[in-house]
Write an enzyme that holds these catalytic residues in place. Structure first.
Site, short mmCIF file in Angstrom:
data_model
loop_
_atom_site.label_atom_id
_atom_site.label_comp_id
_atom_site.label_asym_id
_atom_site.label_seq_id
_atom_site.Cartn_x
_atom_site.Cartn_y
_atom_site.Cartn_z
N TYR A 1 0.84 -1.20 0.00
CA TYR A 1 0.00 0.00 0.00
C TYR A 1 0.88 1.26 0.00
O TYR A 1 0.53 2.30 -0.55
CB TYR A 1 -0.97 -0.03 1.19
N LYS B 1 -3.23 8.28 2.89
CA LYS B 1 -4.48 8.05 3.64
C LYS B 1 -4.34 8.56 5.07
O LYS B 1 -5.31 9.04 5.67
CB LYS B 1 -4.86 6.57 3.64
P1 NDP Z 1 -12.33 3.10 -8.55
O1 NDP Z 1 -11.16 2.76 -9.40
O2 NDP Z 1 -13.65 2.61 -8.95
O3 NDP Z 1 -12.39 4.66 -8.28
C1 NDP Z 1 -11.27 5.49 -8.16
C2 NDP Z 1 -11.69 6.83 -8.66
O4 NDP Z 1 -10.65 7.82 -8.45
C3 NDP Z 1 -11.97 6.82 -10.15
O5 NDP Z 1 -13.31 7.13 -10.38
C4 NDP Z 1 -11.05 7.90 -10.68
O6 NDP Z 1 -11.68 8.71 -11.66
C5 NDP Z 1 -10.83 8.76 -9.47
N1 NDP Z 1 -9.69 9.66 -9.71
C6 NDP Z 1 -8.39 9.34 -9.91
N2 NDP Z 1 -7.69 10.45 -10.19
C7 NDP Z 1 -8.56 11.49 -10.16
C8 NDP Z 1 -8.45 12.89 -10.38
N3 NDP Z 1 -7.29 13.48 -10.68
N4 NDP Z 1 -9.57 13.67 -10.27
C9 NDP Z 1 -10.76 13.11 -9.97
N5 NDP Z 1 -10.94 11.79 -9.76
C10 NDP Z 1 -9.85 10.99 -9.86
O7 NDP Z 1 -11.90 2.51 -7.11
P2 NDP Z 1 -12.58 2.46 -5.69
O8 NDP Z 1 -14.04 2.58 -5.77
O9 NDP Z 1 -11.99 1.27 -5.05
O10 NDP Z 1 -11.94 3.74 -4.97
C11 NDP Z 1 -12.68 4.77 -4.37
C12 NDP Z 1 -12.04 5.16 -3.04
O11 NDP Z 1 -12.16 4.08 -2.12
C13 NDP Z 1 -10.56 5.52 -3.11
O12 NDP Z 1 -10.30 6.61 -2.24
C14 NDP Z 1 -9.91 4.27 -2.52
O13 NDP Z 1 -8.64 4.55 -1.96
C15 NDP Z 1 -10.92 3.91 -1.47
N6 NDP Z 1 -10.85 2.55 -0.92
C16 NDP Z 1 -10.94 1.46 -1.75
C17 NDP Z 1 -10.89 0.18 -1.24
C18 NDP Z 1 -10.99 -1.02 -2.13
O14 NDP Z 1 -10.68 -2.13 -1.65
N7 NDP Z 1 -11.41 -0.92 -3.36
C19 NDP Z 1 -10.71 -0.04 0.22
C20 NDP Z 1 -10.66 1.17 1.00
C21 NDP Z 1 -10.71 2.41 0.44
P3 NDP Z 1 -11.46 8.40 -13.23
O15 NDP Z 1 -11.82 6.99 -13.34
O16 NDP Z 1 -12.40 9.35 -13.89
O17 NDP Z 1 -10.00 8.66 -13.48
C1 KAL Z 2 -2.78 -3.31 0.00
C2 KAL Z 2 -3.64 -3.22 -0.99
C3 KAL Z 2 -3.33 -3.81 -2.30
C4 KAL Z 2 -3.25 -2.78 -3.40
C5 KAL Z 2 -2.10 -1.81 -3.28
C6 KAL Z 2 -2.30 -0.53 -3.54
C7 KAL Z 2 -3.60 0.05 -3.91
C8 KAL Z 2 -3.71 1.38 -3.94
C9 KAL Z 2 -4.98 2.07 -4.34
C10 KAL Z 2 -4.77 3.07 -5.47
C11 KAL Z 2 -6.02 3.95 -5.52
C12 KAL Z 2 -4.61 2.31 -6.76
C13 KAL Z 2 -4.14 3.12 -7.92
O1 KAL Z 2 -3.86 4.30 -7.83
C14 KAL Z 2 -4.03 2.36 -9.23
C15 KAL Z 2 -3.42 3.17 -10.37
O2 KAL Z 2 -2.03 3.24 -10.24
C16 KAL Z 2 -3.72 2.46 -11.72
N1 KAL Z 2 -5.16 2.33 -11.99
C17 KAL Z 2 -5.85 3.23 -12.74
O3 KAL Z 2 -5.34 4.23 -13.24
C18 KAL Z 2 -7.36 2.97 -12.90
C19 KAL Z 2 -7.66 2.82 -14.37
C20 KAL Z 2 -8.10 4.15 -12.24
C21 KAL Z 2 -9.59 4.07 -12.38
O4 KAL Z 2 -7.78 4.09 -10.86
C22 KAL Z 2 -7.68 5.26 -10.15
N2 KAL Z 2 -7.41 5.09 -8.85
O5 KAL Z 2 -7.81 6.33 -10.66
C23 KAL Z 2 -4.89 -2.40 -0.86
C24 KAL Z 2 -6.17 -3.17 -1.11
C25 KAL Z 2 -6.27 -4.38 -0.16
C26 KAL Z 2 -7.38 -2.25 -0.85
C27 KAL Z 2 -7.49 -1.09 -1.82
C28 KAL Z 2 -7.60 -1.41 -3.25
C29 KAL Z 2 -7.47 0.15 -1.30
C30 KAL Z 2 -7.63 1.42 -2.04
O6 KAL Z 2 -7.32 2.48 -1.46
O7 KAL Z 2 -8.12 1.43 -3.18
#
Ligand code: NDP
Ligand code: KAL
Length: 257
Positions: free
Chosen positions: A158, A165
């Site tokens: 992470y 975070k």
């Molecule tokens: P998604 O990939 O579905 O959502 C991530 C979102 O971040 C996307 O909609 C993306 O928008 C947006 N984003 C990235 N860069 C930008 C930017 N510059 N401006 C605006 N939006 C941006 O993943 P999740 O639903 O999992 O993630 C949502 C939140 O939940 C995050 O904060 C994540 O850290 C948190 N979270 C997720 C967990 C998990 O296990 N999935 C666990 C705990 C917390 P776009 O696609 O338009 O680029």
């Molecule tokens: C320990 C866990 C395993 C995963 C490790 C790191 C996860 C970090 C979350 C972060 C938001 C992921 C990214 O930023 C992915 C990015 O580099 C590439 N992906 C993209 O660009 C896609 C297309 C777009 C939609 O994604 C975003 N974010 O814009 C953590 C796990 C167990 C729990 C999770 C997934 C936590 C979390 O914060 O999401």
């Protein structure tokens, strides 16, 4: 006191597709009668978001661009919301990003640029959005963001996102203190792992989920719906005494040693 959000308007930031946690929150708020405004980052997911929003069959729903790295985009997004809707009652901030190469191996390999990028999008954006939203939240309301256990403890891979975070969670508390006098509450949901686009490409995600099924007090992984329902509580008056809080929706996993 009820969970109905009839007559209330909320901004949902961070829907990428139907698996997004933001979409789980949107469905829960929609079912409670809320009017919703969606924001997306880039053109990449514009059509996907518009397609999903159409399934709600709510003509009052709006979809606007808002890349949170751009101050002028945040300003124009909330200016458009003010013009078209007037008052809002809350924001769901579901946004995080870090470079993939900084989400594996040792944390200390992150460079300055990657550190700042992760903090800019995943932590600072909450403060920038809260400041813009406050101007439209003239009847008070609730701001909810999403965090993960890796902000409190070291979780393998992470890395820089955990440090971001931690900053986000501290921001929740400082914002709650600033905005309380305006009747605006600020809280975070610390969600257990959910398979979303962000989680994709993470090598051992299956084993992370398996460990939760085996060890978490509730012996099951977290669902989008569970997070959506807790968000609904935080947006409703049922949570009127709660602010500056980090609520874990993770089957109780965080209490384990
Ligand atoms: P998604 O990939 O579905 O959502 C991530 C979102 O971040 C996307 O909609 C993306 O928008 C947006 N984003 C990235 N860069 C930008 C930017 N510059 N401006 C605006 N939006 C941006 O993943 P999740 O639903 O999992 O993630 C949502 C939140 O939940 C995050 O904060 C994540 O850290 C948190 N979270 C997720 C967990 C998990 O296990 N999935 C666990 C705990 C917390 P776009 O696609 O338009 O680029
Ligand atoms: C320990 C866990 C395993 C995963 C490790 C790191 C996860 C970090 C979350 C972060 C938001 C992921 C990214 O930023 C992915 C990015 O580099 C590439 N992906 C993209 O660009 C896609 C297309 C777009 C939609 O994604 C975003 N974010 O814009 C953590 C796990 C167990 C729990 C999770 C997934 C936590 C979390 O914060 O999401």
């Amino acid at each position: 006191m009820q969970l109905s959000l009839q007559g209330k308007t909320y901004v949902i930031m961070g829907v990428a597709n139907k698996r997004s946690i933001a979409w789980g929150i949107a469905r829960a708020l929609h079912a409670a009668g809320a009017r919703l405004i969606f924001t997306y980052a880039g053109e990449r997911f514009e059509n996907e978001v518009k397609k999903l929003v159409a399934t709600l069959e709510d003509e009052t729903a709006l979809v606007l661009p808002c890349d949170v790295t751009k101050d002028e985009e945040i300003a124009s997004c909330f200016a458009q919301i003010k013009e078209q809707v007037g008052v809002i009652h809350g924001v769901a901030h579901c946004i995080a990003f870090a470079n993939k190469e900084h989400l594996e191996g040792e944390y200390m390999n992150v460079d300055r640029e990657g550190f700042l990028l992760a903090h800019n999008i995943s932590a600072y954006s909450l403060t920038a959005v809260a400041k813009a939203a406050k101007e439209l939240m003239t009847e008070g309301g609730s701001i909810v963001t999403l965090t993960y256990l890796g902000g409190e403890r070291v979780v393998q891979n992470y890395n820089v996102m955990g440090v971001a975070k931690a900053s986000l969670e501290a921001s929740v508390k400082y914002l709650a203190n600033d905005l309380g006098k305006y009747g605006i509450r600020v809280n975070a949901i610390s969600a257990g792992p959910i398979r979303t686009l962000s989680a994709k490409g993470v090598g051992d995600f299956n084993s992370i989920l398996k460990e939760i099924e085996e060890r978490a007090p509730l012996r099951r992984t977290t669902t989008q719906e569970e997070v959506g329902d807790t968000a609904l509580f935080l947006f409703s008056d049922l949570s009127r005494g709660v602010t500056g809080e980090i609520i874990h929706v993770d089957s109780g996993y965080h209490i384990l040693a």
